[in-house]
Every structure is written in C-alpha cells, then in structure tokens.
Write a protein that holds these residues in place. Sequence first.
Motif, mmCIF file in Angstrom:
data_model
loop_
_atom_site.group_PDB
_atom_site.id
_atom_site.type_symbol
_atom_site.label_atom_id
_atom_site.label_comp_id
_atom_site.label_asym_id
_atom_site.label_seq_id
_atom_site.Cartn_x
_atom_site.Cartn_y
_atom_site.Cartn_z
ATOM 1 N N PHE A 139 0.736 -1.136 0.096
ATOM 2 C CA PHE A 139 0.119 0.045 -0.106
ATOM 3 C C PHE A 139 0.807 1.271 0.137
ATOM 4 O O PHE A 139 1.716 1.377 0.860
ATOM 5 N N ARG A 163 -1.238 6.544 -0.195
ATOM 6 C CA ARG A 163 -1.833 7.493 -0.579
ATOM 7 C C ARG A 163 -3.188 6.841 -1.410
ATOM 8 O O ARG A 163 -4.178 7.733 -1.463
ATOM 9 N N HIS A 164 -3.415 5.829 -1.550
ATOM 10 C CA HIS A 164 -4.344 4.985 -2.340
ATOM 11 C C HIS A 164 -4.650 3.734 -1.494
ATOM 12 O O HIS A 164 -3.918 3.299 -0.811
ATOM 13 N N GLY A 221 5.688 5.884 4.250
ATOM 14 C CA GLY A 221 4.277 6.118 4.448
ATOM 15 C C GLY A 221 3.707 5.083 4.252
ATOM 16 O O GLY A 221 2.182 5.057 4.271
ATOM 17 N N MET A 259 3.123 0.719 3.363
ATOM 18 C CA MET A 259 3.383 -0.438 4.260
ATOM 19 C C MET A 259 3.161 -1.645 3.326
ATOM 20 O O MET A 259 2.358 -1.591 2.494
ATOM 21 N N PRO A 303 -6.534 -6.276 7.641
ATOM 22 C CA PRO A 303 -6.505 -6.098 8.843
ATOM 23 C C PRO A 303 -6.203 -4.439 9.540
ATOM 24 O O PRO A 303 -5.656 -3.779 8.526
ATOM 25 N N VAL A 305 -3.980 -1.668 11.536
ATOM 26 C CA VAL A 305 -2.659 -1.666 12.029
ATOM 27 C C VAL A 305 -2.426 -0.684 13.112
ATOM 28 O O VAL A 305 -2.862 0.549 12.837
ATOM 29 N N HIS A 335 0.169 1.887 15.010
ATOM 30 C CA HIS A 335 1.210 2.401 14.507
ATOM 31 C C HIS A 335 2.049 2.928 15.931
ATOM 32 O O HIS A 335 3.029 3.635 16.006
ATOM 33 N N SER A 393 -4.204 2.633 10.919
ATOM 34 C CA SER A 393 -4.482 2.591 9.477
ATOM 35 C C SER A 393 -5.333 1.280 9.023
ATOM 36 O O SER A 393 -5.067 0.242 9.668
ATOM 37 N N ARG A 449 -5.954 -0.761 5.251
ATOM 38 C CA ARG A 449 -5.347 -0.334 3.630
ATOM 39 C C ARG A 449 -4.638 0.696 3.506
ATOM 40 O O ARG A 449 -4.696 1.128 2.418
ATOM 41 N N GLY A 450 -3.469 0.737 4.367
ATOM 42 C CA GLY A 450 -2.510 1.687 3.920
ATOM 43 C C GLY A 450 -2.710 3.009 4.225
ATOM 44 O O GLY A 450 -2.098 3.804 4.236
ATOM 45 N N LEU A 451 -3.994 3.570 4.538
ATOM 46 C CA LEU A 451 -4.242 4.904 4.721
ATOM 47 C C LEU A 451 -4.419 5.051 6.258
ATOM 48 O O LEU A 451 -5.205 4.411 7.009
ATOM 49 N N ARG A 452 -3.973 6.029 6.637
ATOM 50 C CA ARG A 452 -4.046 6.451 8.227
ATOM 51 C C ARG A 452 -5.612 7.059 8.285
ATOM 52 O O ARG A 452 -5.883 7.585 7.568
ATOM 53 N N TRP A 479 -11.082 9.059 7.563
ATOM 54 C CA TRP A 479 -10.154 7.840 6.740
ATOM 55 C C TRP A 479 -10.268 8.294 5.328
ATOM 56 O O TRP A 479 -11.446 8.282 4.840
ATOM 57 N N LEU A 487 -10.679 4.587 -3.441
ATOM 58 C CA LEU A 487 -10.373 5.491 -2.453
ATOM 59 C C LEU A 487 -8.929 6.142 -2.548
ATOM 60 O O LEU A 487 -7.983 5.308 -2.567
ATOM 61 N N VAL A 488 -8.845 7.492 -2.238
ATOM 62 C CA VAL A 488 -7.572 7.872 -2.017
ATOM 63 C C VAL A 488 -7.333 8.837 -0.808
ATOM 64 O O VAL A 488 -8.324 9.378 -0.445
ATOM 65 N N ALA A 489 -6.176 8.787 -0.353
ATOM 66 C CA ALA A 489 -5.931 9.687 0.985
ATOM 67 C C ALA A 489 -6.279 11.171 0.581
ATOM 68 O O ALA A 489 -6.199 11.816 -0.377
ATOM 69 N N THR A 529 1.933 11.461 5.464
ATOM 70 C CA THR A 529 1.137 10.872 6.560
ATOM 71 C C THR A 529 2.014 10.021 7.504
ATOM 72 O O THR A 529 1.357 10.287 8.708
ATOM 73 N N GLY A 530 3.174 9.445 7.220
ATOM 74 C CA GLY A 530 3.908 8.872 8.262
ATOM 75 C C GLY A 530 4.338 9.796 9.277
ATOM 76 O O GLY A 530 4.525 9.407 10.486
#
Lengths: 356, 395
Positions: free
Chosen positions: A13, A16-17, A66, A68, B80, B82, B84, B142, B144-147, B220, B369-371, B381-382
């Motif tokens: 991932f 950003r998406h 950023g 993962m 799942p 996550v 951080h 987070s 799906r990778g988005l915080r 989100w 969807l996009v951040a 974001t990190g």
Amino acid sequence: MSQSPHPLPALYFDGRHARPHPVELWLRDGVLHVRGEGVALQLSERSIQWPERTRHGGRTAALAEGGMVQALDVAQWDAWVQASGRHESWVVRAQQNWRSVALFGLLLVGLLVAMQQWGLPVASRVLARALPAGVEAAVGESTLSTLDSQLLEPSAIAPAEQARLQEALRQVLPPAVAGESPPWQVVFRKSRIGPNALALPGGTIIVTDALVALVGEDVPVLAGVVAHEWGHVRHQHGMRMLLQATVLGAVWTVLFGDTSGVLASVPLLLGQAQYSRQAEREADEAAVQVLRRAKMSPAVMVRFFNKLADHRKQQDAAKQEDWSARIGIAFSSHPSDAERVAFFEAAAAQPLPSSP
Amino acid sequence: MTTDYTAALEAAPTPPIPATETAPASHRLDVRFTGSGSEYFRIWIVNVLLLLVTLGLYWPWAKARRLRYFYANTVVGGHPLVFHGDPRQMFKGFVLVLALFGAYTVATNTSVTATLIAVSAIGVLWPALFQRSMRFRLGNTSWRGLRMRFTGSVQDAYLALAPMVVVGVFGVASPLLQEQAADNKQWILWTAMASILVATVVLPIAFWRLKGYQHRNFGWGPIQTELRLRLQSLYWLGLKVAGIYVLLIVAIVFLGFGVFSVAMTSGDKGGAASVLLGLGLIAVLIVVGPVAWAFITSRWQNLLWSATGNDAMGFSSALRASALLKVTLLNGLFLVLTLGLYWPFAVVAKTRLRLQAVALEFTTDPDTLVAQAVVDGGGATGDAAADFLGVDVGL
C-alpha cells in the motif's frame, strides 16, 4: 546481514491510495527491496517497523515513507522472515511458547506473593516514615472529623474525670521525643460502636465512653489498651495500611482492569486483613514494652480480655463472639482473642526489669 | 386491414426488454475478529510479569503490544487494522496520567476543599486530554495503508464535553458536600433533586454531545463521518432501561413475597418450596445487573454505530442483547471458577462478539479511494504521528 533465500509475495500500500499492489519482497545486505508493477523501492531494513510473530492476526510492516507491506500468507511471511536471518525479541519468543509462559506464570505468582508478604510492607513502612508529619496529621484530622460527623458524639464523661484519666495515661505512655517517640493525644468520645479504642494517623487516640465504663476503676487496664493504640501510632500502622491498600488496589486494577465489583474485592480484603493482623501483633508487642517500662505487668491485658468476654456475654452477643474463628482466621482483622491472651500471659510470666 | 395489423402484432414475439442498469451493488464489508483467548493469555501473562518487575513502568509497551494484537486481528473487509503507536511517545502520556492520579489521591486524603479543587482541575483539563488522545489513537491507526485521523479541535472538545464535565464534577462533589451539610434538611433535599435531574435529563445530553463530537470527527481517506443520532433516541433508550429495572424489581418483589408467604403458612412442610423460591430470588438478583447491562450496551452500540457514517459509507451494528448476556454470564462464571485467570479469554470472547456485530457499507469500491490531502502541514502521513503530543490517556 539479512539475506532472503527467495522472494516473498506480499501486498504493498503506498499510503496514498487504498488499493493494494501485489509485490515481491527481497532482503539483501540490510536493504529491503520491494518490486512490483509500478513499484520499485529500496529501504533500509532498520527503518522499517517489523510486525511481531503471533499465531493469529495479520502482518503489516510500516515503511518510513508512509506506505506499508502486508502479508498475503502469514505462515509464509514468518518462514521468510526467519529464513532471512531476522531475529525476534525474547519477549515474542516467550509469548509464543507455552513452556516459557508456564515459567513466567510461576515467576509471576512468586513475585506477587513476595510482594504481598515482604515488598509491599517494607515499601509502605519506608514511605510512611519518609512522609512529612504534616501529611499524616492532616489525614488523621480529616478522619477524625468524618468520624465525628458520622459515628461519634462528644464524650459524656465529666471533664474532671477526663483530666484524671489523662494524667494517669501520661504517667504510663512515653512523651513525644523527636526521632524516638511520636506525639500523641487521647480524646474521649461517646459512640454506639461500644467499648473501643482507635488510633488515627498523626497520633490521635480515640477512647469510647463505653470502654471507660467497661474498665471501671481498673485504670491500669485502660493504660494497657491505650498503650496498644500507642503502639499503632508508633509504627504508623494507619498510614501504612492506607498506602498498602492503595497499591494493592492499583495492582489489582492493572491485572484485571475490566472485572469489577465483588470479585475484585475478595482478594483485596484477604490481603488487607492479613496486614491488619500483623499490625495488631506489633501493637501488642509495643504495649508490652510500654507497660514494662512503666513497671506494670502485661497481665493487665489479660484482665481486659476477661472483662471484654464478660461484657459480650452480657450483651448476648455470644453468637457473634467467635464467628471470626468459625469463618476462618483469614477474614479477621485481629488475631483471635485466645491468641492474644496467650501472648500477654507469656509476656507477664517473664520477670519485670529490675528497678534502676 | 386493422385486424391484420392487430393479428400480426399479436403474432409477433415480444421484443426483449433492454436490461436496465441495475444500481451498482453497494460494497458491504464485514468485520471479523480472529484473535484467540489462549494466545492473548500468553501475551497477558508476560505483560503482567514485566509490569510488576518494572514496577509499572512497562505499561506503555504492554498497552502497545495489546493494541497491536487486537488491531491486527480486527479484519475489516479482508484487510486488518494496523496500530502504529510508538510506546516511547505513549510513555509521556503515561507519566502525565500517573502525576494527575497521584495528585488526586493526595487531595482526596487531605481535605474536602482539596478534593473539590482537584476534581475541578481534572475537569478543566479533561477535554483537552481527550482530544489529544483521540488524535493520537486515530492517527496511529491505519486500514488498507491509509491512516485514520481525528479532525476535532480543542475548542470543539470544550464545547461538546462541558455537560459531561459538569456531570462528573457534580457526581464527585455532591456526596462530599452532603457530608459537610450534615443535617441541613433543605440542602439534602436540593442535592437529591439535583441528582435526579442530572441523572435523567443532563446525563443523556452529556453522552449525546460527547459521542457526537467523537463520531463527527472520524476520518479515513476522503471520508469523514457524521452522527445522525437524535437526542430523543437516547431518552427512549433510558426509558426502556428504566422499564427493565422496574420489571426485574417487580419480579424480585413477587418472589420475595412468595418466599415469605410460603415460609409463614407451611412451616416445616414448606421448607423445600421456600428454599427453591429463595434460590430463585438469589438467581434473579445475580442476573439483574448483567441483564440490564447487556441490554444497555447492545442497544447503545447498535444505536450509535448504525447512526455513524455519511453519504459515501455507513456503519451498521446488529448486536443482540441475548448473545451479549450469554457471553457475560459465562465469562462471569468462568472468572469465578478460575479465580480470574479466565480474564484474557473473557476479553477476547466479548470483543469478538461486539466487533463481529458491526459491518460497513460503501457506495463506491473502497479500492478506488484516495488519501485526503494532509492539511495539518505534517508532511507525509507517516510524519503526522510525530506531530502529536503522543498523549494516549488510555481511553
């Protein structure tokens, strides 16, 4: 340096998406390579937050930039991480192994027992001694005013009689000496709790009118009882019990944060009752010392217990009298009367110190 | 000629109806909890030992490990969650909470005035701490990778949480002040009336404002939730709970009356019957609390989460009170039988039930969807997590 024997398929991932990209992971010379369609990353192994191994749950490694990477197959991920030469922390190894958990469990029980028997009492004694006298006095004052508003009333004993008793007590109890003897004062109160004496933090000793009536003309017996309470003041039992109860409560909350109510209180009560019995024994020993120094025989306390037993029989409270023995000593806050009488009789049998 | 046309029309096969574009299926994602009680037991034992050995200083690490385990086992739509959070940042919040708690304990043992001052001070600080801890918790979660993020401001926190602070301070202060007032009958009457008013009218408002502040500010990706919950629903729920209590009290009174009358009339012969009735009475008493709790918790969870969402997505919660009651009673029983060692299993069982009752529905494919562009100026974001105070006050 970590080296992967083969690439690991995973999901990437980009942060950003929300769409995952299938990628392959390689570890080579401390660098993680992430390769996939439109993805080509090289990241230092140390900059990555690696997930811990568990039987259940996903594995997601957070990358510093950023994004993962997430495991497709958890077992495959664990095997790959291990084959690549990464070490896991001893905590993780301990948690995932039933034998070490059993060992930890035993250590835990042992530590808890040691804490309760030794660690906590020692710590509370040290802490109580380190507290400024003002704090103890403030706690005692606050307790007295609460008791005065709920359980106690001004004494019905004539002031002249009170003064006489106070003078008699001053002959027996040691005066306050900084660093050696604590300051103390006796106050008389009328109360429905019957014949009783209480020692509050800060040195205030409450004696109920009913106790004075029970003792009657036998002033040495009163001196013995107050000497026992003075023992509580000397050893700072009030403050120590407060500190111990607070810590016990906090530990219990940490262990079983969610459960509440009666289930939580039972072990707490058991623990506190045991501390309390130890305190009573210490106070009895201090009473013996005070009495002997005042050239009085500890046998006065035996007379006190006899008077108390008579009083209880009169009150027809014989049913409740030995309920502490029946329910088991575990819940009682005092050692049994029989035990205390035996202690004082043994102390009385020893010869008094010869006159100076 | 007309008849020929009509006949021809009737004879012709009906043309196929052009397939209308069916509305795109909404994307329903379920929530699964894959954690195991025995595994959490192992984690818990090691955590507790390290906590005791370090005299409690290990707490942030223990909490981080627990959250990581529970998050990693919360699988939403196949992916799942996550966690951080960095325990070193959580340590700061931990020390802060310890200091506040220590000051409060000292104050309660000193005097009534000191207690009141301490409670008011905590009440004043609490909304700010609440906002900070929500930002920390969500910012370190987070999917799906988005915080995720918490968009509520400190000012809004004070406005929204003020009723709750008032209720809390009142709850602590009124028994203390009653002690001071002693026999002043009028004062006792006033405080009793005020307590009833607070419990029935103000408390639901306080909860509604608090939850509104929380659930309006979950973010989100491009999504930010709203809370479409009417205040009346809370009053209605409160009324139903009161009704349950009344029913149970009536049952107790009946059983009690039954025991009494049997004991009075039958003497020795009624012994067995009165014992049975007595046992029944005890059973009802034990069960009253859990029944009311299971009802309140399940209805509240369903009410709250089914009202959370926006036009793009929504939550739904279908937790059944009977299922929750069964788990609660079994948990209680096993806790007693195992002297508390069952606790990690109990937590996992309860969490599984409550989480798996929740589902999400998206009107668009979540894959697309996009951040949200980061507006707090924290860079990638990190890095945003590092900007937070890291105050996690254990909510």
